[in-house]
Design a protein around this motif. Structure first.
Motif, PDB file in Angstrom:
ATOM      1  N   ALA A 142       0.848  -1.197   0.000  1.00 19.80           N
ATOM      2  CA  ALA A 142       0.000   0.000   0.000  1.00 19.80           C
ATOM      3  C   ALA A 142       0.876   1.236   0.000  1.00 19.80           C
ATOM      4  O   ALA A 142       2.035   1.210   0.437  1.00 19.80           O
ATOM      5  N   SER A 183      -7.472   8.589  -1.501  1.00 22.08           N
ATOM      6  CA  SER A 183      -7.881   7.564  -2.460  1.00 22.08           C
ATOM      7  C   SER A 183      -9.122   8.028  -3.216  1.00 22.08           C
ATOM      8  O   SER A 183      -9.599   9.155  -3.031  1.00 22.08           O
ATOM      9  N   MET A 218      -7.624  -2.088  -9.475  1.00 24.23           N
ATOM     10  CA  MET A 218      -7.993  -2.058  -8.061  1.00 24.23           C
ATOM     11  C   MET A 218      -7.891  -0.633  -7.507  1.00 24.23           C
ATOM     12  O   MET A 218      -6.924   0.078  -7.772  1.00 24.23           O
ATOM     13  N   ARG A 219      -8.899  -0.268  -6.712  1.00 27.44           N
ATOM     14  CA  ARG A 219      -8.922   1.058  -6.100  1.00 27.44           C
ATOM     15  C   ARG A 219      -9.376   0.967  -4.642  1.00 27.44           C
ATOM     16  O   ARG A 219     -10.131   0.068  -4.263  1.00 27.44           O
ATOM     17  N   ASP A 220      -8.914   1.927  -3.843  1.00 29.43           N
ATOM     18  CA  ASP A 220      -9.397   2.128  -2.474  1.00 29.43           C
ATOM     19  C   ASP A 220     -10.459   3.222  -2.557  1.00 29.43           C
ATOM     20  O   ASP A 220     -10.221   4.283  -3.127  1.00 29.43           O
ATOM     21  N   ASP A 251     -10.549  -1.992  -0.572  1.00 24.57           N
ATOM     22  CA  ASP A 251     -10.058  -2.116  -1.936  1.00 24.57           C
ATOM     23  C   ASP A 251     -10.923  -3.118  -2.705  1.00 24.57           C
ATOM     24  O   ASP A 251     -11.259  -4.176  -2.181  1.00 24.57           O
ATOM     25  N   ARG A 291      -3.294  -0.602  -9.906  1.00 23.97           N
ATOM     26  CA  ARG A 291      -3.750  -0.786  -8.522  1.00 23.97           C
ATOM     27  C   ARG A 291      -3.308   0.376  -7.640  1.00 23.97           C
ATOM     28  O   ARG A 291      -2.168   0.835  -7.720  1.00 23.97           O
ATOM     29  N   ALA A 293      -3.683   1.428  -3.350  1.00 25.56           N
ATOM     30  CA  ALA A 293      -4.113   1.057  -1.997  1.00 25.56           C
ATOM     31  C   ALA A 293      -3.454   2.026  -1.027  1.00 25.56           C
ATOM     32  O   ALA A 293      -2.304   2.425  -1.225  1.00 25.56           O
TER      33      ALA A 293
END
Length: 346
Positions: A142, A183, A218-220, A251, A291, A293
């Motif tokens: 992260a 984010s 991928m996302r937060d 996430d 991605r 995080a």
């Protein structure tokens, strides 16, 4: 506390304005009123005696200096920015002008005000940024505040440059700067070209729901009102020269997010078929980070902030808000570029 907020008619900025007023602060909202701004976003506070508005461009040094001098803020929260990655691919010059030159202009106006006022210890310049400046993560790990910068698109590159300017103005001139990197935000009043409202509004209209590439990015995700509370915490209690990562702690892939919204839509506005039937995979955009995080340990440990709204709760609130507020989003769909695929000219 007197707080000058730039970009306060935008999505995150307006959430900060509403939250600041609710906490009893006085706010001067400074916004250029570009295509993504909407004064309706702050209609609930516009009659408050502690609220005022000025239409001005952060690139206009004279205007910024005059507004700061007249309002005499205890803090400047800088949120004004060009922020849509797809638009940055098509028109990077606008992002360079606002995000880099505009930040420089505002920093200089703030520095002069602070110096002329005798360099008060309590003054803060809060530069608000994004996790996208750190680039793309591998399958694990992260972003922390010490992660190296590696922006991959014009938007994130210009925000990275602005972060560096803010840090430099602290180190070189002593300006009391705090920074934050957040984010992906979602929630009420988000402009209709961003992913979450696109999914909701396309589903509602029976249109295809676009998912870029494989949908495995991928996302937060962070509820915007949680973010606004975090930003005010940083602005009022953050240590100068310090940066704080702000994340929702959840996430998931873009495809999973879209499918979750479709399930909520199935419950709140049944259509006789699953909304997920409308999902359509479309060509990916250039430089699309795989991605993100966020490690939010620092803000939690040092300032005591924690997100309050879970992703499922926040998405239900958000879908419900868009279903109930067509009078807000329908006119915005007529603005330039909305509803049209952008960011494929690279």
């Amino acid at each position: 506390m007197k707080i000058l907020v730039t970009g306060g008619a935008g999505f995150i900025g307006s959430a900060v304005v509403r939250e600041a007023i609710s906490q009893g602060h006085s706010v001067l909202n400074v916004d250029k009123l570009t295509y993504a701004s909407c004064l309706t976003n702050v209609r609930t506070v516009e009659q408050n005696l502690g609220y005022s508005f000025a239409q001005a461009d952060i690139c206009d040094g004279q205007a910024m200096a005059a507004l700061i001098s007249q309002f005499r803020p205890d803090a400047i929260m800088h949120l004004a920015a060009e922020s849509h990655v797809d638009r940055s691919i098509d028109r990077p010059g606008a992002f360079v002008a606002t995000n880099i030159s505009g930040t420089y202009t505002l920093l200089e106006a703030a520095r002069k005000y602070w110096q002329d006022a005798g360099r008060p210890d309590g003054f803060r310049f809060h530069h608000v940024s994004t996790d996208e400046v750190f680039g793309s993560l591998a399958d694990t790990g992260a972003f922390t505040e010490d992660s190296p910068y590696a922006p991959n698109n014009p938007y994130s590159a210009t925000k990275a440059a602005a972060d560096h300017l803010a840090r430099a103005w602290h180190e070189t001139y002593g300006l009391p700067v705090v920074l934050s990197n957040c984010s992906n935000n979602y929630g009420p009043y988000q402009f209709p070209e961003k992913l979450v409202p696109v999914v909701i509004l396309n589903a509602l209209a029976g249109l295809s729901i676009p998912v870029y590439g494989s949908g495995k990015h991928m996302r937060d995700w962070l509820y915007v009102e949680d973010h606004a509370q975090a930003l005010l915490t940083v602005a009022t209690n953050g240590a100068t020269g310090r940066s704080y990562n702000i994340g929702g702690g959840k996430d998931l892939s873009n495809l999973e997010l879209v499918q979750t919204i479709c399930r909520i839509m199935d419950q709140l506005r049944p259509a006789g078929h699953p909304y997920s039937d409308l999902i359509s995979f479309v060509p990916d955009r250039p430089g699309h980070d795989r991605r993100y995080a966020i490690d939010a340990t620092r803000i939690q440990a040092e300032l005591g902030w924690q997100p309050k709204v879970t992703l499922e709760e926040g998405l239900e609130k958000t879908v419900g808000w868009y279903l109930a507020n067509a009078h807000w989003w329908r006119p915005l769909q007529e603005r330039s570029g909305v509803g049209r695929r952008l960011g494929l000219t690279a």
